[in-house]
Design a protein around this motif. Structure first.
Motif, short mmCIF file in Angstrom:
data_model
loop_
_atom_site.label_atom_id
_atom_site.label_comp_id
_atom_site.label_asym_id
_atom_site.label_seq_id
_atom_site.Cartn_x
_atom_site.Cartn_y
_atom_site.Cartn_z
N GLY A 293 5.05 2.18 -2.27
CA GLY A 293 4.11 3.17 -2.77
C GLY A 293 2.66 2.89 -2.41
N HIS A 294 1.81 3.79 -2.85
CA HIS A 294 0.40 3.76 -2.47
C HIS A 294 -0.30 2.48 -2.93
CE1 HIS A 294 -3.73 4.99 -1.95
NE2 HIS A 294 -3.94 4.72 -3.22
N VAL B 148 0.78 -0.64 -3.55
CA VAL B 148 1.07 -1.83 -2.75
C VAL B 148 0.50 -1.65 -1.34
CG1 VAL B 148 2.94 -3.10 -1.60
CG2 VAL B 148 3.08 -2.61 -4.05
N ARG B 149 0.67 -0.45 -0.79
CA ARG B 149 0.20 -0.24 0.59
C ARG B 149 -1.31 -0.43 0.70
NH1 ARG B 149 1.14 5.25 1.62
NH2 ARG B 149 -1.09 5.63 1.51
N SER B 150 -2.05 0.00 -0.33
CA SER B 150 -3.51 0.00 -0.18
C SER B 150 -4.21 -1.16 -0.89
CB SER B 150 -4.08 1.32 -0.71
OG SER B 150 -3.80 1.45 -2.09
N SER B 151 -3.54 -1.80 -1.86
CA SER B 151 -4.27 -2.76 -2.69
C SER B 151 -3.63 -4.13 -2.84
CB SER B 151 -4.46 -2.16 -4.10
OG SER B 151 -5.16 -0.95 -4.04
N THR C 87 -3.78 -5.64 3.54
CA THR C 87 -2.88 -4.62 3.01
C THR C 87 -2.23 -3.85 4.17
OG1 THR C 87 -4.54 -2.88 2.94
CG2 THR C 87 -4.37 -4.32 1.00
N MET C 88 -1.13 -3.17 3.86
CA MET C 88 -0.47 -2.39 4.92
C MET C 88 -1.39 -1.31 5.47
SD MET C 88 3.58 -2.05 4.11
CE MET C 88 3.54 -1.38 2.47
N ASP C 89 -2.23 -0.74 4.59
CA ASP C 89 -3.17 0.30 5.05
C ASP C 89 -4.11 -0.23 6.14
OD1 ASP C 89 -2.52 2.60 3.81
OD2 ASP C 89 -4.04 2.50 2.25
N ASP C 90 -4.40 -1.52 6.08
CA ASP C 90 -5.36 -2.10 7.02
C ASP C 90 -4.67 -2.82 8.18
OD1 ASP C 90 -7.52 -1.18 5.57
OD2 ASP C 90 -7.62 -2.97 4.32
N TYR D 265 5.35 5.42 7.85
CA TYR D 265 6.66 5.01 7.39
C TYR D 265 7.75 5.66 8.25
CZ TYR D 265 4.42 3.52 3.01
OH TYR D 265 3.65 2.89 2.07
N ASN E 67 5.97 -8.50 1.61
CA ASN E 67 5.85 -7.86 2.92
C ASN E 67 5.12 -8.82 3.85
OD1 ASN E 67 7.13 -5.41 2.34
ND2 ASN E 67 5.31 -4.65 1.31
N TYR F 82 7.74 0.68 7.66
CA TYR F 82 6.32 0.90 7.97
C TYR F 82 5.97 0.16 9.27
CZ TYR F 82 1.34 1.52 6.98
OH TYR F 82 0.02 1.90 7.02
#
Lengths: 173, 335
Positions: free
Chosen positions: A14-15, A17-20, B223-226, B242, B282, B329
């Motif tokens: 989810g958001h 974990v992915r972002s923070s 983080t995965m976003d980065d 994803y 992860n 991802y």
């Protein structure tokens, strides 16, 4: 209602974990809490540094987070290194080692099986809290046995800090 | 929380960033009388916690009712050294029954410095006080161990039919580097991917510094976003998302790109050993090839997290299990 296993998968993808949550941090055992008639799942995120011969390092948790069940909406998020509650913690030093004594007899498959039993007992507790099936004293004792065995003793203080009511009932050491 | 009025442009009440910049690295206290009754009711303490000569943390204590007890405390931190507070936390004691004792603590965090508390939690006084720092075991410190070997076989071009191999595992293997026991897996994976595409030699430590300065690396991880920010910084084009599969990885490699994927690290790190860990983080690795010559395809990865992680061959089924935990991802990168 989704199972706790599916819920944890949703959290992991989810958001939040992915972002923070930095990659490399894994989740603690989930704990349940009730606040304002909402069922919350509380977790902390921490790093384990894999080493052979039961010398895997367990680092102090970095994040405590609570999510509303079943939708996984973030409710609380605490960065421990920046929190005054945890100013005495040296986050560079391990909090414990893995495997600890209570699970030393478990190989990987047996450990995963015990963890799965813990999840199933949580599912039963969730069903009970939702007004469904009974949750007997035997169920409660078994949930406590599994939680106390699987939780790493070096991390007990963090489990208690993250979810005191749950630990008061189910962490029996 | 009306008294929560740190101004990110002035870094605290009375001192702006210019005044603070370059001041000696000693705590500085500022006393204020906000309600004008002639008695100090608010204290700011400015600290240089990283010793770089610039204040980065301001702690505030407020006595709302003038009884000499602190009712509200807050901390503002400039985590990236740009002179602007980007992290705040505050705690306010609550006396429900008016007996002069704190019954509960309302605690909140503003993780991005926009002055809005994203999260808050009400602790009872016992819960707030009830954290005893545990004793820590005597162990080699992180990054002082010998690392962990997953025990996989490395890809060997002499042992396979290269017509059945996608990607450039032979050349990409040389760009593998061991990250140590903690932290920057995603940065190493991106550096290896960029080096593989361009042949340039990039210093991972330099990229860690860049990532830290830009907020893409916390000192703990990325983080995965980065997961593509360093690739973008170096000039690569990226796509991320994803739902990837082996075909996506094959297409990317066939087009001259490189793929960085988020996997459950432990499912790969265990390898063929008896060791396991309690949790499943992860972890970022670079996919440098897929070998279809055997009965089961082998995914060839550069994994900076293990001491023998160069061009290791992971059975596709095991790789997909590990990848599934991030909902597949991945980042595609093209130079």
């Amino acid at each position: 209602m989704i199972s706790i296993q599916e819920f944890l998968k949703n959290v992991n993808t989810g958001h939040v974990v992915r972002s923070s949550v930095p990659m490399g941090l894994g989740k603690s055992l989930p704990m349940l809490d009730i606040a304002d008639d909402r069922l919350l799942v509380t977790l902390f995120f921490y790093r384990s540094i894999l080493r052979p011969e039961d010398k895997t390092l367990l680092m102090p948790p970095e994040i405590i987070a609570s999510f509303e069940y079943p939708g996984a909406r973030l409710v609380t998020f605490e960065t421990l290194a920046l929190s005054r509650r945890f100013t005495g913690v040296d986050f560079r030093k391990p909090a414990g080692l893995f495997r600890h004594e209570a699970i030393r007899h478990l190989d990987r498959e047996a450990y995963m099986a015990e963890k799965e039993r813990y999840y199933e007992k949580l599912n039963a507790l969730i069903a009970y809290l939702g007004g469904g099936e009974a949750f007997t004293q035997q169920d409660e004792d078994e949930l406590a046995r599994l939680f106390t065995m699987l939780a790493e003793p070096g991390l007990y203080p963090y489990y208690r800090a993250a979810c005191p009511q749950f630990c008061e009932r189910f962490l029996r050491k | 929380m009306t008294s929560w009025n740190f101004d990110p442009d002035t870094f605290g009440h009375g001192m702006d960033a210019d005044e603070l910049a370059g001041t000696p690295a000693t705590p500085q206290m500022e006393e204020l009388d906000l309600n004008g009754d002639g008695v100090t009711d608010t204290v700011h303490v400015y600290q240089d916690t990283d010793g770089n000569g610039t204040y980065d943390t301001v702690t505030t204590a407020v006595d709302f009712d003038g009884d000499g007890q602190v009712d509200f405390t807050a901390v503002g931190v400039d985590t990236d050294g740009d002179g602007i507070v980007d992290y705040n936390e505050a705690a306010m004691g609550i006396d429900w029954n008016g007996d002069g004792q704190v019954d509960a603590v309302l605690y909140g965090q503003d993780a991005d410095g926009d002055m809005v508390m994203e999260t808050s939690h009400l602790y009872t006084a016992d819960e707030w006080a009830d954290f005893a720092v545990p004793e820590v075991p005597e162990t080699p410190a992180p990054d002082e161990g010998d690392g962990f070997s997953a025990g996989y076989e490395q890809f060997d071009a002499n042992d396979t039919n290269m017509d059945q191999v996608v990607g450039s595992p032979v050349s990409d293997e040389q760009y593998w580097e061991y990250q140590g026991e903690s932290g920057p897996c995603a940065i190493y994976a991106q550096v290896m991917a960029y080096e593989g595409m361009t042949g340039q030699d990039i210093d991972p430590q330099e990229m860690i510094n860049v990532a830290y300065e830009n907020g893409w690396y916390s000192g703990s991880g990325t983080t995965m976003d980065d997961m593509d920010k360093i690739l973008n910084y170096l000039g690569a084009d990226t796509e991320k998302g994803y739902g990837g599969d082996l075909q996506d990885l094959e297409d990317c490699l066939s087009d001259g790109g490189r793929a960085v994927v988020a996997i459950d690290g432990n499912e790969v790190w265990y390898g063929n050993t008896d060791t396991y860990a309690p949790n499943d983080p992860n972890h970022a690795v670079e996919v440098i090839g897929i070998d279809y010559s055997g009965e089961e395809p082998m995914v060839i990865i550069n994994d900076s997290g293990t001491v023998d992680g160069h061009a290791i061959m992971v059975p596709a089924s095991q790789f997909m299990d590990a990848w599934e935990d991030s909902n597949f991802y991945y980042v595609e990168a093209y130079a």
